[in-house]
Design a protein around this motif. Structure first.
Motif, PDB file in Angstrom:
ATOM      1  N   ASP A   1      51.546  50.707  49.236  1.00 37.76           N
ATOM      2  CA  ASP A   1      50.863  49.679  48.445  1.00 37.76           C
ATOM      3  C   ASP A   1      51.090  50.233  47.092  1.00 37.76           C
ATOM      4  OD1 ASP A   1      50.218  48.041  50.445  1.00 37.76           O
ATOM      5  OD2 ASP A   1      48.324  48.866  50.997  1.00 37.76           O
ATOM      6  N   ILE A   2      50.889  49.503  46.065  1.00 40.87           N
ATOM      7  CA  ILE A   2      50.715  49.645  44.779  1.00 40.87           C
ATOM      8  C   ILE A   2      49.108  50.440  44.329  1.00 40.87           C
ATOM      9  CG2 ILE A   2      50.652  49.339  42.252  1.00 40.87           C
ATOM     10  CD1 ILE A   2      53.389  49.203  43.696  1.00 40.87           C
ATOM     11  N   HIS A   3      49.138  51.576  44.071  1.00 42.92           N
ATOM     12  CA  HIS A   3      47.983  52.246  43.785  1.00 42.92           C
ATOM     13  C   HIS A   3      47.828  52.818  42.439  1.00 42.92           C
ATOM     14  CE1 HIS A   3      48.582  53.580  48.131  1.00 42.92           C
ATOM     15  NE2 HIS A   3      47.451  52.948  48.016  1.00 42.92           N
ATOM     16  N   GLY A   4      46.712  52.631  41.970  1.00 55.22           N
ATOM     17  CA  GLY A   4      46.322  53.080  40.373  1.00 55.22           C
ATOM     18  C   GLY A   4      46.702  54.643  40.327  1.00 55.22           C
ATOM     19  N   SER A   5      46.714  55.283  41.525  1.00 52.98           N
ATOM     20  CA  SER A   5      47.120  56.664  41.213  1.00 52.98           C
ATOM     21  C   SER A   5      48.419  56.989  41.368  1.00 52.98           C
ATOM     22  CB  SER A   5      46.211  57.618  42.415  1.00 52.98           C
ATOM     23  OG  SER A   5      46.474  57.334  43.522  1.00 52.98           O
ATOM     24  N   ASP A   6      49.201  55.952  41.518  1.00 49.94           N
ATOM     25  CA  ASP A   6      50.834  56.375  41.364  1.00 49.94           C
ATOM     26  C   ASP A   6      51.216  57.056  40.339  1.00 49.94           C
ATOM     27  OD1 ASP A   6      50.853  55.626  44.103  1.00 49.94           O
ATOM     28  OD2 ASP A   6      51.595  53.468  43.587  1.00 49.94           O
TER      29      ASP A   6
ATOM     30  N   ALA B   1      59.012  76.793  45.531  1.00 52.45           N
ATOM     31  CA  ALA B   1      58.524  77.793  46.364  1.00 52.45           C
ATOM     32  C   ALA B   1      57.621  77.078  47.576  1.00 52.45           C
ATOM     33  CB  ALA B   1      57.615  78.820  45.934  1.00 52.45           C
ATOM     34  N   THR B   2      56.325  77.200  47.446  1.00 55.36           N
ATOM     35  CA  THR B   2      55.567  76.751  48.715  1.00 55.36           C
ATOM     36  C   THR B   2      54.233  76.145  47.826  1.00 55.36           C
ATOM     37  OG1 THR B   2      54.226  78.791  48.963  1.00 55.36           O
ATOM     38  CG2 THR B   2      56.310  78.041  50.624  1.00 55.36           C
ATOM     39  N   SER B   3      54.673  75.675  46.490  1.00 52.26           N
ATOM     40  CA  SER B   3      53.694  75.247  45.465  1.00 52.26           C
ATOM     41  C   SER B   3      53.559  73.694  45.636  1.00 52.26           C
ATOM     42  CB  SER B   3      53.698  75.764  44.102  1.00 52.26           C
ATOM     43  OG  SER B   3      54.893  74.713  43.932  1.00 52.26           O
TER      44      SER B   3
ATOM     45  N   ASN C   1      74.628  64.630  31.080  1.00 52.57           N
ATOM     46  CA  ASN C   1      73.606  65.475  30.635  1.00 52.57           C
ATOM     47  C   ASN C   1      72.544  65.722  31.762  1.00 52.57           C
ATOM     48  OD1 ASN C   1      71.034  66.360  29.215  1.00 52.57           O
ATOM     49  ND2 ASN C   1      72.568  67.125  27.925  1.00 52.57           N
ATOM     50  N   THR C   2      72.538  66.953  32.161  1.00 53.40           N
ATOM     51  CA  THR C   2      71.507  67.452  32.963  1.00 53.40           C
ATOM     52  C   THR C   2      70.676  68.445  32.620  1.00 53.40           C
ATOM     53  OG1 THR C   2      72.945  66.804  35.049  1.00 53.40           O
ATOM     54  CG2 THR C   2      71.136  67.879  35.539  1.00 53.40           C
ATOM     55  N   THR C   3      69.118  68.365  32.717  1.00 51.19           N
ATOM     56  CA  THR C   3      68.039  68.892  32.481  1.00 51.19           C
ATOM     57  C   THR C   3      67.193  68.903  33.793  1.00 51.19           C
ATOM     58  OG1 THR C   3      67.024  67.420  31.140  1.00 51.19           O
ATOM     59  CG2 THR C   3      68.301  69.075  29.789  1.00 51.19           C
ATOM     60  N   SER C   4      66.002  69.628  33.521  1.00 50.24           N
ATOM     61  CA  SER C   4      64.958  69.570  34.758  1.00 50.24           C
ATOM     62  C   SER C   4      63.478  70.156  33.808  1.00 50.24           C
ATOM     63  CB  SER C   4      65.414  70.669  35.812  1.00 50.24           C
ATOM     64  OG  SER C   4      65.320  71.902  35.370  1.00 50.24           O
ATOM     65  N   THR C   5      62.570  69.450  34.868  1.00 48.41           N
ATOM     66  CA  THR C   5      61.363  69.662  34.404  1.00 48.41           C
ATOM     67  C   THR C   5      60.449  69.994  35.359  1.00 48.41           C
ATOM     68  OG1 THR C   5      61.541  67.984  32.670  1.00 48.41           O
ATOM     69  CG2 THR C   5      59.303  68.569  32.968  1.00 48.41           C
ATOM     70  N   PRO C   6      59.593  71.230  35.534  1.00 46.65           N
ATOM     71  CA  PRO C   6      58.767  71.266  36.738  1.00 46.65           C
ATOM     72  C   PRO C   6      57.546  70.344  36.505  1.00 46.65           C
ATOM     73  CG  PRO C   6      58.391  72.979  34.923  1.00 46.65           C
ATOM     74  CD  PRO C   6      59.611  72.138  34.531  1.00 46.65           C
ATOM     75  N   LEU C   7      57.003  69.510  37.883  1.00 45.41           N
ATOM     76  CA  LEU C   7      55.978  68.872  37.558  1.00 45.41           C
ATOM     77  C   LEU C   7      55.002  68.983  38.514  1.00 45.41           C
ATOM     78  CD1 LEU C   7      57.882  65.649  36.950  1.00 45.41           C
ATOM     79  CD2 LEU C   7      56.504  66.677  35.194  1.00 45.41           C
ATOM     80  N   TYR C   8      53.820  68.863  38.566  1.00 46.92           N
ATOM     81  CA  TYR C   8      52.654  68.911  39.620  1.00 46.92           C
ATOM     82  C   TYR C   8      52.582  67.596  40.386  1.00 46.92           C
ATOM     83  CZ  TYR C   8      50.964  73.047  37.431  1.00 46.92           C
ATOM     84  OH  TYR C   8      50.808  74.251  36.869  1.00 46.92           O
ATOM     85  N   VAL C   9      52.357  67.624  41.762  1.00 51.09           N
ATOM     86  CA  VAL C   9      52.259  66.668  42.707  1.00 51.09           C
ATOM     87  C   VAL C   9      50.832  66.644  43.082  1.00 51.09           C
ATOM     88  CG1 VAL C   9      52.918  65.770  44.870  1.00 51.09           C
ATOM     89  CG2 VAL C   9      54.612  66.927  43.553  1.00 51.09           C
ATOM     90  N   GLY C  10      50.237  65.549  42.594  1.00 52.95           N
ATOM     91  CA  GLY C  10      48.734  65.239  42.914  1.00 52.95           C
ATOM     92  C   GLY C  10      48.293  64.345  44.006  1.00 52.95           C
TER      93      GLY C  10
ATOM     94  N   PHE D   1      50.787  68.270  33.956  1.00 50.45           N
ATOM     95  CA  PHE D   1      49.613  69.200  34.250  1.00 50.45           C
ATOM     96  C   PHE D   1      48.788  68.728  35.433  1.00 50.45           C
ATOM     97  CE2 PHE D   1      50.207  69.293  29.669  1.00 50.45           C
ATOM     98  CZ  PHE D   1      50.569  70.337  29.333  1.00 50.45           C
ATOM     99  N   PRO D   2      48.477  69.851  35.881  1.00 56.90           N
ATOM    100  CA  PRO D   2      47.250  69.400  37.375  1.00 56.90           C
ATOM    101  C   PRO D   2      46.451  68.474  36.815  1.00 56.90           C
ATOM    102  CG  PRO D   2      47.600  71.839  36.881  1.00 56.90           C
ATOM    103  CD  PRO D   2      48.181  71.117  35.707  1.00 56.90           C
ATOM    104  N   GLU D   3      46.167  67.322  37.809  1.00 62.02           N
ATOM    105  CA  GLU D   3      45.090  66.225  37.589  1.00 62.02           C
ATOM    106  C   GLU D   3      43.831  66.948  37.409  1.00 62.02           C
ATOM    107  OE1 GLU D   3      46.096  62.407  39.899  1.00 62.02           O
ATOM    108  OE2 GLU D   3      46.476  64.071  41.355  1.00 62.02           O
TER     109      GLU D   3
END
Length: 120
Positions: A3-8, A57-59, A83-92, A100-102
């Motif tokens: 379902d669509i959530h406001g926290s998606d 890793a295990t983060s 063109n390929t680049t990457s970005t580390p992101l947090y999973v909340g 950034f962390p929530e």
């Protein structure tokens, strides 16, 4: 699909965070170049975005590899770029992706200590 959530994940906000905002600019440029080539040459063009997601890793972080490929029609053929680049992101919560962390709190800087402000 859930379902669509406001926290998606808010993709519009996330797009601004990918590669420090540069990916957003690259996408805009690619779309404009392809659209112009299409109307000038009467041939179809293509813009493709590929997002690959891998855990760091295990983060609770993932590395999102973002690849932008486009084919712009020209008078005598086509022009392609990748063109390929990457970005580390947090999973909340609920998988929401953020730069950034929530639960990150605001940082205290030297100019504000114990509720006092220093004037320069």
């Amino acid at each position: 699909m859930s379902d669509i959530h406001g926290s998606d994940t808010n993709f519009a906000e996330l797009l601004d965070d990918l590669d420090g905002g540069v990916f957003h600019q690259k996408l805009g440029h690619a779309l404009s170049a392809v659209a112009l080539g299409v109307v000038q040459n009467g041939k179809a063009g293509k813009v493709t975005i590929t997002l690959d997601v891998k855990q760091i890793a295990t983060s609770r972080q993932v590395d999102v590899s973002h690849k932008l490929t486009f084919t712009e029609p020209t008078a005598k053929g086509k022009r392609s770029e990748e063109n390929t680049t990457s970005t580390p992101l947090y999973v909340g919560k609920n998988g929401k992706l953020t730069l950034f962390p929530e639960n990150q709190t605001k940082f205290e800087f030297d100019s504000e200590k114990s509720g006092q402000r220093t004037n320069a």
